[in-house]
Motif scaffolding. Structure first.
Motif, PDB file in Angstrom:
ATOM      1  N   TYR A   1       0.819  -1.208   0.000  1.00 10.89           N
ATOM      2  CA  TYR A   1       0.000   0.000   0.000  1.00 10.89           C
ATOM      3  C   TYR A   1       0.855   1.262   0.000  1.00 10.89           C
ATOM      4  O   TYR A   1       0.453   2.293  -0.489  1.00 10.89           O
ATOM      5  N   TYR A   2       2.050   1.182   0.577  1.00 15.32           N
ATOM      6  CA  TYR A   2       2.857   2.366   0.837  1.00 15.32           C
ATOM      7  C   TYR A   2       3.869   2.639  -0.273  1.00 15.32           C
ATOM      8  O   TYR A   2       4.387   1.715  -0.900  1.00 15.32           O
ATOM      9  N   GLU A   3       4.179   3.932  -0.462  1.00 15.99           N
ATOM     10  CA  GLU A   3       5.186   4.344  -1.444  1.00 15.99           C
ATOM     11  C   GLU A   3       6.578   3.954  -1.000  1.00 15.99           C
ATOM     12  O   GLU A   3       7.462   3.713  -1.824  1.00 15.99           O
ATOM     13  N   SER A   4       6.782   3.891   0.318  1.00 16.59           N
ATOM     14  CA  SER A   4       8.060   3.432   0.856  1.00 16.59           C
ATOM     15  C   SER A   4       7.850   2.953   2.289  1.00 16.59           C
ATOM     16  O   SER A   4       6.922   3.392   2.965  1.00 16.59           O
ATOM     17  N   ILE A   5       8.714   2.041   2.716  1.00 16.16           N
ATOM     18  CA  ILE A   5       8.788   1.589   4.105  1.00 16.16           C
ATOM     19  C   ILE A   5      10.266   1.430   4.422  1.00 16.16           C
ATOM     20  O   ILE A   5      10.991   0.788   3.664  1.00 16.16           O
TER      21      ILE A   5
ATOM     22  N   LYS B   1      13.723   0.909  16.314  1.00 15.48           N
ATOM     23  CA  LYS B   1      12.616   0.548  17.202  1.00 15.48           C
ATOM     24  C   LYS B   1      11.261   0.611  16.506  1.00 15.48           C
ATOM     25  O   LYS B   1      10.253   0.225  17.084  1.00 15.48           O
ATOM     26  N   PHE B   2      11.210   1.149  15.277  1.00 13.69           N
ATOM     27  CA  PHE B   2       9.978   1.188  14.498  1.00 13.69           C
ATOM     28  C   PHE B   2      10.321   1.417  13.037  1.00 13.69           C
ATOM     29  O   PHE B   2      11.474   1.670  12.684  1.00 13.69           O
ATOM     30  N   LEU B   3       9.304   1.308  12.185  1.00 10.07           N
ATOM     31  CA  LEU B   3       9.461   1.545  10.749  1.00 10.07           C
ATOM     32  C   LEU B   3       8.738   2.828  10.374  1.00 10.07           C
ATOM     33  O   LEU B   3       7.755   3.210  11.021  1.00 10.07           O
ATOM     34  N   ILE B   4       9.210   3.482   9.338  1.00 13.34           N
ATOM     35  CA  ILE B   4       8.557   4.673   8.796  1.00 13.34           C
ATOM     36  C   ILE B   4       7.909   4.272   7.469  1.00 13.34           C
ATOM     37  O   ILE B   4       8.555   3.655   6.620  1.00 13.34           O
ATOM     38  N   CYS B   5       6.621   4.619   7.315  1.00 15.18           N
ATOM     39  CA  CYS B   5       5.925   4.333   6.063  1.00 15.18           C
ATOM     40  C   CYS B   5       5.510   5.659   5.422  1.00 15.18           C
ATOM     41  O   CYS B   5       5.313   6.658   6.108  1.00 15.18           O
ATOM     42  N   GLU B   6       5.388   5.645   4.091  1.00 11.48           N
ATOM     43  CA  GLU B   6       5.026   6.853   3.352  1.00 11.48           C
ATOM     44  C   GLU B   6       3.837   6.569   2.455  1.00 11.48           C
ATOM     45  O   GLU B   6       3.796   5.555   1.754  1.00 11.48           O
ATOM     46  N   SER B   7       2.865   7.483   2.476  1.00 12.16           N
ATOM     47  CA  SER B   7       1.705   7.410   1.590  1.00 12.16           C
ATOM     48  C   SER B   7       1.318   8.836   1.206  1.00 12.16           C
ATOM     49  O   SER B   7       1.135   9.684   2.082  1.00 12.16           O
ATOM     50  N   ASN B   8       1.231   9.083  -0.097  1.00  8.01           N
ATOM     51  CA  ASN B   8       0.873  10.413  -0.613  1.00  8.01           C
ATOM     52  C   ASN B   8       1.756  11.516  -0.036  1.00  8.01           C
ATOM     53  O   ASN B   8       1.276  12.600   0.313  1.00  8.01           O
ATOM     54  N   GLY B   9       3.045  11.240   0.107  1.00  3.35           N
ATOM     55  CA  GLY B   9       3.997  12.229   0.594  1.00  3.35           C
ATOM     56  C   GLY B   9       3.932  12.493   2.095  1.00  3.35           C
ATOM     57  O   GLY B   9       4.596  13.382   2.588  1.00  3.35           O
ATOM     58  N   GLN B  10       3.148  11.716   2.824  1.00  6.76           N
ATOM     59  CA  GLN B  10       3.017  11.844   4.276  1.00  6.76           C
ATOM     60  C   GLN B  10       3.639  10.615   4.932  1.00  6.76           C
ATOM     61  O   GLN B  10       3.620   9.526   4.362  1.00  6.76           O
TER      62      GLN B  10
END
Length: 185
Positions: free
Chosen positions: A83-87, A94-103
């Motif tokens: 679903y995400y543009e990047s992970i 300690k966590f992951l960062i996900c990106e969707s629609n530039g957020q």
């Protein structure tokens, strides 16, 4: 294909490649140029449907399907559909960062969405004076999330936030609408 130590076929020879995964719980297979996962006992965990599969340092498996990303858990089961543009992993691991629609938002190391993408940016390092928080920006306002990405520590409402430490005690100078204040931690 793959046989067990007794010579019994566990995975029939229908795949172009079979690669043992670092987590040792399953195999990554390719079929018709797409990747999937098969358990050690031969059960299909995820059909060959991904353009790419790669192991992250945290043990989760990053999947890419038509330029969107998802996650498999350490057992090879899909926990976040593509679903995400990047992970990517946060710098503190300690966590992951996900990106969707530039957020940007956060995902736990178990593959659970913690904060839906709503930030313009998430700093890749923890705050130097208070190691339990990470800086975020939302609509040009600064704030902080908890170091594990699980929630907000300080709402992003300030124009400027500066972190300081005096005699080992962290505090923050904040600016809002041109006026300054001090917050203790």
């Amino acid at each position: 294909g793959l046989c067990d130590k007794k010579g019994k076929i566990v995975i029939h020879p229908v795949y172009e490649t079979i690669r043992y995964n670092d987590s040792k719980a399953f195999f990554i297979v390719t079929q018709l140029g797409l990747y999937g996962s098969v358990a050690i006992n031969g059960n299909i965990l995820t059909a060959a449907q991904y353009n790419q599969i790669s192991t992250m340092d945290c043990g989760l498996i990053l999947t890419r399907k038509n330029d969107i990303y998802g996650l498999l858990n350490k057992e090879g089961k899909e926990v976040i559909q593509p679903y995400y543009e990047s992970i990517c992993e946060h710098g503190n691991k300690k966590f992951l960062i996900c990106e969707s629609n530039g957020q940007f938002g956060t995902i736990s190391l178990y593959g659970k969405l913690l904060i839906k993408p709503c930030f313009d940016s998430i700093n890749n390092e923890v705050c130097k004076v208070k190691k339990s928080i990470v800086a975020v920006v939302k609509k040009k306002k600064s704030g902080f999330i908890l170091e594990d990405g699980s929630g907000l520590w300080m709402d992003p409402v300030y124009d400027v936030v500066n972190a300081y430490s005096k005699q080992g005690n962290p505090y923050f100078t904040v600016q809002e609408k041109g006026l300054w204040g001090i917050l203790d931690a």
